[in-house]
Scaffold this motif. Sequence first.
Motif, PDB file in Angstrom:
ATOM      1  N   LEU A   2      -5.672  25.442  45.687  1.00 33.90           N
ATOM      2  CA  LEU A   2      -6.215  25.579  46.980  1.00 33.90           C
ATOM      3  C   LEU A   2      -7.637  25.055  47.339  1.00 33.90           C
ATOM      4  O   LEU A   2      -8.064  24.523  48.307  1.00 33.90           O
ATOM      5  N   GLU A   3      -8.370  25.182  46.126  1.00 32.37           N
ATOM      6  CA  GLU A   3      -9.952  24.678  46.421  1.00 32.37           C
ATOM      7  C   GLU A   3     -10.246  23.480  46.160  1.00 32.37           C
ATOM      8  O   GLU A   3     -11.113  22.911  46.611  1.00 32.37           O
ATOM      9  N   SER A   4      -9.150  22.648  45.481  1.00 32.90           N
ATOM     10  CA  SER A   4      -9.254  21.325  44.982  1.00 32.90           C
ATOM     11  C   SER A   4      -8.488  20.512  45.977  1.00 32.90           C
ATOM     12  O   SER A   4      -8.651  19.416  46.113  1.00 32.90           O
ATOM     13  N   GLY A   5      -7.335  21.280  46.688  1.00 35.82           N
ATOM     14  CA  GLY A   5      -6.523  20.386  47.469  1.00 35.82           C
ATOM     15  C   GLY A   5      -5.646  19.558  46.822  1.00 35.82           C
ATOM     16  O   GLY A   5      -4.890  18.583  47.164  1.00 35.82           O
ATOM     17  N   GLU A   6      -5.412  19.735  45.257  1.00 33.44           N
ATOM     18  CA  GLU A   6      -4.578  18.703  44.548  1.00 33.44           C
ATOM     19  C   GLU A   6      -3.744  19.656  44.016  1.00 33.44           C
ATOM     20  O   GLU A   6      -3.708  20.633  43.579  1.00 33.44           O
ATOM     21  N   PRO A   7      -2.543  19.036  43.177  1.00 30.63           N
ATOM     22  CA  PRO A   7      -1.353  19.920  42.716  1.00 30.63           C
ATOM     23  C   PRO A   7      -1.999  20.391  41.345  1.00 30.63           C
ATOM     24  O   PRO A   7      -3.022  19.571  40.608  1.00 30.63           O
ATOM     25  N   TRP A   8      -1.553  21.426  40.758  1.00 28.31           N
ATOM     26  CA  TRP A   8      -1.793  21.951  39.326  1.00 28.31           C
ATOM     27  C   TRP A   8      -0.532  21.891  38.674  1.00 28.31           C
ATOM     28  O   TRP A   8       0.294  22.472  38.955  1.00 28.31           O
ATOM     29  N   LEU A   9      -0.614  21.359  37.435  1.00 27.92           N
ATOM     30  CA  LEU A   9       0.414  21.476  36.371  1.00 27.92           C
ATOM     31  C   LEU A   9       0.139  22.021  35.258  1.00 27.92           C
ATOM     32  O   LEU A   9      -1.236  21.575  34.497  1.00 27.92           O
ATOM     33  N   GLY A  10       0.990  22.750  34.751  1.00 19.71           N
ATOM     34  CA  GLY A  10       0.380  23.639  33.465  1.00 19.71           C
ATOM     35  C   GLY A  10       1.829  23.980  32.718  1.00 19.71           C
ATOM     36  O   GLY A  10       2.695  24.363  33.295  1.00 19.71           O
ATOM     37  N   ASN A  11       1.808  23.548  31.217  1.00 22.30           N
ATOM     38  CA  ASN A  11       2.815  24.179  30.439  1.00 22.30           C
ATOM     39  C   ASN A  11       2.194  25.130  29.608  1.00 22.30           C
ATOM     40  O   ASN A  11       1.178  24.721  28.740  1.00 22.30           O
ATOM     41  N   PHE A  12       2.727  26.294  29.422  1.00 28.15           N
ATOM     42  CA  PHE A  12       1.958  27.398  28.678  1.00 28.15           C
ATOM     43  C   PHE A  12       2.122  27.521  27.430  1.00 28.15           C
ATOM     44  O   PHE A  12       3.382  27.776  27.003  1.00 28.15           O
ATOM     45  N   SER A  13       1.404  27.051  26.732  1.00 27.35           N
ATOM     46  CA  SER A  13       1.726  27.086  25.065  1.00 27.35           C
ATOM     47  C   SER A  13       0.865  28.062  24.486  1.00 27.35           C
ATOM     48  O   SER A  13       1.172  28.399  23.309  1.00 27.35           O
ATOM     49  N   SER A  14      -0.076  29.090  25.145  1.00 25.16           N
ATOM     50  CA  SER A  14      -0.668  30.185  24.721  1.00 25.16           C
ATOM     51  C   SER A  14      -0.699  31.022  25.576  1.00 25.16           C
ATOM     52  O   SER A  14      -0.715  30.860  26.934  1.00 25.16           O
ATOM     53  N   ASP A  15      -0.925  32.465  25.212  1.00 28.47           N
ATOM     54  CA  ASP A  15      -1.150  33.429  26.175  1.00 28.47           C
ATOM     55  C   ASP A  15      -2.564  33.255  27.073  1.00 28.47           C
ATOM     56  O   ASP A  15      -2.764  33.640  28.081  1.00 28.47           O
ATOM     57  N   GLU A  16      -3.461  32.631  26.146  1.00 29.37           N
ATOM     58  CA  GLU A  16      -4.871  32.295  26.740  1.00 29.37           C
ATOM     59  C   GLU A  16      -4.609  31.476  28.131  1.00 29.37           C
ATOM     60  O   GLU A  16      -4.975  31.658  29.121  1.00 29.37           O
ATOM     61  N   ALA A  17      -3.731  30.416  27.667  1.00 32.29           N
ATOM     62  CA  ALA A  17      -3.488  29.289  29.010  1.00 32.29           C
ATOM     63  C   ALA A  17      -2.914  30.050  30.101  1.00 32.29           C
ATOM     64  O   ALA A  17      -2.976  30.095  31.369  1.00 32.29           O
ATOM     65  N   PHE A  18      -1.982  31.043  29.791  1.00 38.92           N
ATOM     66  CA  PHE A  18      -1.135  31.933  30.628  1.00 38.92           C
ATOM     67  C   PHE A  18      -1.935  32.835  31.386  1.00 38.92           C
ATOM     68  O   PHE A  18      -1.989  32.975  32.763  1.00 38.92           O
ATOM     69  N   SER A  19      -2.960  33.386  30.753  1.00 44.48           N
ATOM     70  CA  SER A  19      -3.885  34.395  31.537  1.00 44.48           C
ATOM     71  C   SER A  19      -4.525  33.566  32.458  1.00 44.48           C
ATOM     72  O   SER A  19      -5.051  34.317  33.394  1.00 44.48           O
ATOM     73  N   ARG A  20      -5.269  32.460  32.099  1.00 44.93           N
ATOM     74  CA  ARG A  20      -6.302  31.813  33.045  1.00 44.93           C
ATOM     75  C   ARG A  20      -5.473  31.411  34.102  1.00 44.93           C
ATOM     76  O   ARG A  20      -6.037  31.539  35.383  1.00 44.93           O
ATOM     77  N   ALA A  21      -4.165  31.080  34.165  1.00 42.40           N
ATOM     78  CA  ALA A  21      -3.460  30.399  35.259  1.00 42.40           C
ATOM     79  C   ALA A  21      -2.773  31.377  36.177  1.00 42.40           C
ATOM     80  O   ALA A  21      -2.613  31.364  37.271  1.00 42.40           O
ATOM     81  N   ALA A  22      -2.351  32.724  35.673  1.00 40.04           N
ATOM     82  CA  ALA A  22      -1.652  33.532  36.475  1.00 40.04           C
ATOM     83  C   ALA A  22      -2.465  34.298  37.466  1.00 40.04           C
ATOM     84  O   ALA A  22      -3.956  34.136  37.243  1.00 40.04           O
ATOM     85  N   PRO A  23      -2.102  34.960  38.272  1.00 38.09           N
ATOM     86  CA  PRO A  23      -2.818  35.560  39.398  1.00 38.09           C
ATOM     87  C   PRO A  23      -3.595  36.657  38.907  1.00 38.09           C
ATOM     88  O   PRO A  23      -4.898  36.701  39.374  1.00 38.09           O
ATOM     89  N   SER A  24      -3.461  37.078  37.960  1.00 34.20           N
ATOM     90  CA  SER A  24      -4.038  38.001  37.075  1.00 34.20           C
ATOM     91  C   SER A  24      -3.689  38.336  35.739  1.00 34.20           C
ATOM     92  O   SER A  24      -2.703  37.978  35.226  1.00 34.20           O
ATOM     93  N   ALA A  25      -4.616  38.717  34.703  1.00 32.97           N
ATOM     94  CA  ALA A  25      -4.442  38.534  33.254  1.00 32.97           C
ATOM     95  C   ALA A  25      -3.284  39.721  33.057  1.00 32.97           C
ATOM     96  O   ALA A  25      -2.400  39.440  32.146  1.00 32.97           O
ATOM     97  N   ASP A  26      -3.075  40.829  33.690  1.00 26.14           N
ATOM     98  CA  ASP A  26      -1.800  41.704  33.311  1.00 26.14           C
ATOM     99  C   ASP A  26      -0.489  41.243  33.439  1.00 26.14           C
ATOM    100  O   ASP A  26       0.306  41.820  33.136  1.00 26.14           O
ATOM    101  N   ARG A  27      -0.534  40.040  34.100  1.00 29.37           N
ATOM    102  CA  ARG A  27       0.880  39.525  34.520  1.00 29.37           C
ATOM    103  C   ARG A  27       1.584  38.876  33.398  1.00 29.37           C
ATOM    104  O   ARG A  27       2.586  38.305  33.373  1.00 29.37           O
ATOM    105  N   VAL A  28       0.734  38.434  32.277  1.00 29.30           N
ATOM    106  CA  VAL A  28       0.991  37.543  31.208  1.00 29.30           C
ATOM    107  C   VAL A  28       2.376  37.990  30.562  1.00 29.30           C
ATOM    108  O   VAL A  28       3.328  37.394  30.292  1.00 29.30           O
ATOM    109  N   SER A  29       2.474  39.299  30.379  1.00 30.14           N
ATOM    110  CA  SER A  29       3.492  39.831  29.542  1.00 30.14           C
ATOM    111  C   SER A  29       4.703  39.683  30.357  1.00 30.14           C
ATOM    112  O   SER A  29       5.871  39.651  29.786  1.00 30.14           O
ATOM    113  N   ALA A  30       4.854  39.861  31.617  1.00 32.27           N
ATOM    114  CA  ALA A  30       5.919  39.954  32.625  1.00 32.27           C
ATOM    115  C   ALA A  30       6.368  38.538  32.700  1.00 32.27           C
ATOM    116  O   ALA A  30       7.640  38.254  32.491  1.00 32.27           O
ATOM    117  N   TYR A  31       5.505  37.640  32.665  1.00 30.74           N
ATOM    118  CA  TYR A  31       5.846  36.032  32.650  1.00 30.74           C
ATOM    119  C   TYR A  31       6.491  35.850  31.414  1.00 30.74           C
ATOM    120  O   TYR A  31       7.844  34.960  31.322  1.00 30.74           O
TER     121      TYR A  31
END
Length: 590
Positions: A261-290
């Motif tokens: 939303l802030e850049s107005g550009e698409p975001w593409l991510g392939n989550f190879s680690s929990d750290e990458a997942f944690s940054r991209a998720a709405p909140s860090a506590d959702r990583v395990s559910a994902y």
Amino acid sequence: MWAEGAGPRPLFGEDADEVVAAALAGDPQDLDRLVREYRLLRQIVDGARAGIALLDTDLRYLYVSPHMAVMNGLPGEALLGRTLNEVLPDVERPDEVLHEVLRDGRPRELLLEGRTLADSPYESRVWRGTYHRLEEDGRVLGLVGIGLEVSAPRQRQRELSRTNRRLLLLDTAAVRVGTTLDVDTTCRELTEFLVPGLADAASVELIPREGPGGELPDGGALRLRRVAVTSVRELAARVRALGAAGEDLHYQPGSAVRQCLESGEPWLGNFSSDEAFSRAAPSADRVSAYREAGIHSGVVVPLIAQDRPIGTLTLVRAGDSPAFGREDVVVARTLAERAAGSLAKAERFAREQGMALELQLALLSEPTFPHGDLEVASRYLPSGTGVLVGGDWFDCLALPGGRTLLVMGDVMGHGVEAAVAMSHYRSLIRALAASGHPPADVLCEADQVVFAGGLDRVATCLLVLVDHAAGTCVHASAGHLPAMVIGRGQDPFLAPVPVGPPLGTGFGGYEAASFALRPGCVLMLFTDGLVERRGEDIDASLRRLTGIPLPVGGALDEVIDTVLAALRVTDAEDDVTVLAARTAERPGPS
């Protein structure tokens, strides 16, 4: 090409065994010819742009041409004595077909695909190969394989195929997404269209508009409303647990949705680690559910309408599904751009519908003053099919001499313009009725005034003048459906009335009719939304109306409720307006 002093002997035209035998017998001309033939053959084989290889009966390399070695990315000596599967395991080759060539001697043409150790600009290399059996004295020696790389044309073919699929997808989306002017429906159509064709799960989140302009916050969590979510069956329960349609979600700074939303550009991510997942998720506590859901790849594209962000479209893949690529982002972005246009129209429609509905309800809620000997009840139901509210109106006016004028009208069209035109018609009918004109004259005057004034909205109208003391009703119609009379001890019926043209046409020509109205009878005036149904003749609809068993002695609201329930007005395609009136019982002699 021929030996000195010899006749025109073709270079490769003689039996090889004879040439070799002659050379061994000491004929220098034949030995010279044999050497020259060998050099030319090696020049042909080594210089060919196709790769050439000799394989024994166990499919081990006996010879590899220089070009074949280049294609494989290994020197020829590294291949000798080994099979292709041993040296290059990433190349798919159906060995069973090669064994068939060894058995029956019929050449085969194969398509091989994979990767070798050689550098290549292609994500996957493709070769077209032909295999022939080699024999000597009836004994099978092995195979000769000739391969030519066709990666470039195959990639062009794949790109063309992907382009065609993308165009087909977009063409299909054009008729399946945005079929209504309803925000929630459009979002649901978009997610259902994308699953499972492009994603395992898809959701649409919109920015709430109750704030000042719906701006994004500078810091803290961003609240979005999840409007629609769709997933494959295997993910349904887990995806719903992460946020169902109608729920608010909060996105942390730096999350994928915020970045998009802030850049107005698409975001593409392939989550190879929990750290990458944690940054991209709405909140860090959702990583395990994902992780439990098996989600491994995501795309977020902005929904932008009129140069402002209105929300995001999120796609995810899980389990065995391949990761998203740039091609998927292009498709998702194009679909999001189209959907955003539909959503912008739906938002404008919702605002206009709300304005029109508020205006119409405000006008309809103005007090009316029938005489005390006439009980009235009314009901207005805007259409539930997504069509803009119309220009229905009703009125009940107390006139001199104990008479009451009942009015039911319907302005053609929908929206704010129809509601405004309705207010003009209502005011005009009130003013003309107050002058004491009979119903037919009121309609004639109204028709001429509207026509001369240039109001571009015609309207149908039914006037019923109730004289309780005389027990009569005088009515006139400008293109409107007749009133229904519900009496004690008799079936409901439609009061016959001559029908003139709608108001605003300038044609005039209205006639009145009268009928007796016994005390305690109920009059019901209504707009066509009550009875008209797609695919049904209006006469059949009216017969269905008059066939409803109706209570006469109960509350008028009960009479209206019975009619609405019997006709299932929740399925109506237009606004429904009903006005019911009942004359009081005359007191008996004292």
